[in-house]
Design a protein around this motif. Sequence first.
Motif, mmCIF file in Angstrom:
data_model
loop_
_atom_site.group_PDB
_atom_site.id
_atom_site.type_symbol
_atom_site.label_atom_id
_atom_site.label_comp_id
_atom_site.label_asym_id
_atom_site.label_seq_id
_atom_site.Cartn_x
_atom_site.Cartn_y
_atom_site.Cartn_z
ATOM 1 N N LEU A 88 0.837 -1.212 0.000
ATOM 2 C CA LEU A 88 0.000 0.000 0.000
ATOM 3 C C LEU A 88 0.865 1.253 0.000
ATOM 4 N N GLU A 89 1.933 1.234 0.772
ATOM 5 C CA GLU A 89 2.826 2.396 0.806
ATOM 6 C C GLU A 89 3.504 2.600 -0.550
ATOM 7 N N PHE A 90 3.944 1.512 -1.180
ATOM 8 C CA PHE A 90 4.562 1.646 -2.504
ATOM 9 C C PHE A 90 3.584 2.286 -3.497
ATOM 10 N N ALA A 91 2.310 1.939 -3.402
ATOM 11 C CA ALA A 91 1.297 2.502 -4.303
ATOM 12 C C ALA A 91 1.088 3.988 -4.041
ATOM 13 N N GLY A 92 1.485 4.459 -2.866
ATOM 14 C CA GLY A 92 1.327 5.869 -2.529
ATOM 15 C C GLY A 92 2.093 6.802 -3.450
ATOM 16 N N ASP A 93 3.192 6.327 -4.000
ATOM 17 C CA ASP A 93 3.963 7.155 -4.933
ATOM 18 C C ASP A 93 3.111 7.492 -6.152
ATOM 19 N N ALA A 94 2.455 6.495 -6.726
ATOM 20 C CA ALA A 94 1.593 6.733 -7.888
ATOM 21 C C ALA A 94 0.393 7.606 -7.506
ATOM 22 N N PHE A 95 -0.172 7.373 -6.331
ATOM 23 C CA PHE A 95 -1.293 8.168 -5.843
ATOM 24 C C PHE A 95 -0.926 9.646 -5.804
ATOM 25 N N TYR A 96 0.203 9.942 -5.170
ATOM 26 C CA TYR A 96 0.644 11.331 -5.096
ATOM 27 C C TYR A 96 1.006 11.870 -6.478
ATOM 28 N N GLY A 97 1.516 11.014 -7.352
ATOM 29 C CA GLY A 97 1.842 11.445 -8.710
ATOM 30 C C GLY A 97 0.618 11.915 -9.471
ATOM 31 N N VAL A 98 -0.486 11.208 -9.320
ATOM 32 C CA VAL A 98 -1.734 11.617 -9.978
ATOM 33 C C VAL A 98 -2.186 12.975 -9.442
ATOM 34 N N TRP A 99 -2.137 13.143 -8.125
ATOM 35 C CA TRP A 99 -2.492 14.436 -7.546
ATOM 36 C C TRP A 99 -1.574 15.531 -8.093
ATOM 37 N N ALA A 100 -0.285 15.270 -8.128
ATOM 38 C CA ALA A 100 0.667 16.275 -8.605
ATOM 39 C C ALA A 100 0.384 16.655 -10.058
ATOM 40 N N ASP A 101 0.060 15.656 -10.869
ATOM 41 C CA ASP A 101 -0.172 15.900 -12.293
ATOM 42 C C ASP A 101 -1.475 16.630 -12.580
ATOM 43 N N THR A 102 -2.425 16.571 -11.654
ATOM 44 C CA THR A 102 -3.751 17.117 -11.943
ATOM 45 C C THR A 102 -4.168 18.291 -11.053
ATOM 46 N N ILE A 103 -3.358 18.668 -10.090
ATOM 47 C CA ILE A 103 -3.764 19.674 -9.107
ATOM 48 C C ILE A 103 -3.830 21.089 -9.688
ATOM 49 N N GLY A 104 -3.040 21.365 -10.718
ATOM 50 C CA GLY A 104 -3.107 22.686 -11.346
ATOM 51 C C GLY A 104 -2.418 23.801 -10.567
ATOM 52 N N ASP A 106 1.618 24.633 -9.234
ATOM 53 C CA ASP A 106 3.001 24.152 -9.253
ATOM 54 C C ASP A 106 3.545 23.833 -7.865
ATOM 55 N N GLU A 107 3.262 24.683 -6.890
ATOM 56 C CA GLU A 107 3.777 24.447 -5.538
ATOM 57 C C GLU A 107 3.114 23.220 -4.912
ATOM 58 N N ALA A 108 1.826 23.087 -5.077
ATOM 59 C CA ALA A 108 1.133 21.908 -4.553
ATOM 60 C C ALA A 108 1.683 20.642 -5.214
ATOM 61 N N ALA A 109 1.897 20.696 -6.523
ATOM 62 C CA ALA A 109 2.442 19.541 -7.240
ATOM 63 C C ALA A 109 3.820 19.158 -6.707
ATOM 64 N N ARG A 110 4.643 20.154 -6.463
ATOM 65 C CA ARG A 110 5.986 19.895 -5.918
ATOM 66 C C ARG A 110 5.891 19.205 -4.561
ATOM 67 N N LEU A 111 5.014 19.685 -3.714
ATOM 68 C CA LEU A 111 4.848 19.100 -2.386
ATOM 69 C C LEU A 111 4.331 17.663 -2.474
ATOM 70 N N PHE A 112 3.396 17.418 -3.373
ATOM 71 C CA PHE A 112 2.869 16.062 -3.530
ATOM 72 C C PHE A 112 3.944 15.106 -4.038
ATOM 73 N N ARG A 113 4.789 15.575 -4.934
ATOM 74 C CA ARG A 113 5.857 14.699 -5.439
ATOM 75 C C ARG A 113 6.861 14.342 -4.333
ATOM 76 N N LEU A 114 7.147 15.290 -3.461
ATOM 77 C CA LEU A 114 8.030 14.982 -2.326
ATOM 78 C C LEU A 114 7.429 13.890 -1.444
ATOM 79 N N SER A 115 6.151 14.021 -1.145
ATOM 80 C CA SER A 115 5.497 13.007 -0.311
ATOM 81 C C SER A 115 5.445 11.670 -1.029
ATOM 82 N N GLY A 116 5.206 11.687 -2.328
ATOM 83 C CA GLY A 116 5.160 10.440 -3.095
ATOM 84 C C GLY A 116 6.469 9.676 -3.023
ATOM 85 N N ALA A 117 7.568 10.390 -3.149
ATOM 86 C CA ALA A 117 8.885 9.736 -3.073
ATOM 87 C C ALA A 117 9.089 9.100 -1.698
ATOM 88 N N GLU A 118 8.587 9.746 -0.661
ATOM 89 C CA GLU A 118 8.730 9.188 0.687
ATOM 90 C C GLU A 118 7.855 7.961 0.899
#
Length: 135
Positions: A88-104, A106-118
């Motif tokens: 489930l945690e591994f899938a979190g990277d893709a989850f955050y990636g979708v949010w980052a790609d669709t949030i509209g 830039d700062e929110a997307a950057r923050l989501f990508r950081l969390s996804g990597a973690e």
Amino acid sequence: VKVLVLVEAAGDMMYRRSAEDTDNPAVIELLHANAREELRHAERASAALKAMGVDFPVPAADENPYLADGTFPLVEVTPEAMRKFAELEFAGDAFYGVWADTIGNDEAARLFRLSGAEEIEHGNRLVKAAEILDG
């Protein structure tokens, strides 16, 4: 994103309470590391909202509706459960990636990508915990 703030904040407590079910110091530290990062993810989601003009701070545990009834979600501290939850945690990277790609935003997307990597690191820690528990 508000729900994400609440769920990630509850994740902090989930990992901390789960760590109480083992006396293995290495496993406890791995779970506590995940707990700290879950809270960081909640803070980032809150900051992402702020970047979009919404003020929604991370609530204290006693103010989080996901923890309001006094029960806390737990991960069973067994090798099997650690491995299953790692997925489930591994899938979190893709989850955050979708949010980052669709949030509209830039700062929110950057923050989501950081969390996804973690999230990947969370999964790796759980796999390590399973290996330790296997002996």
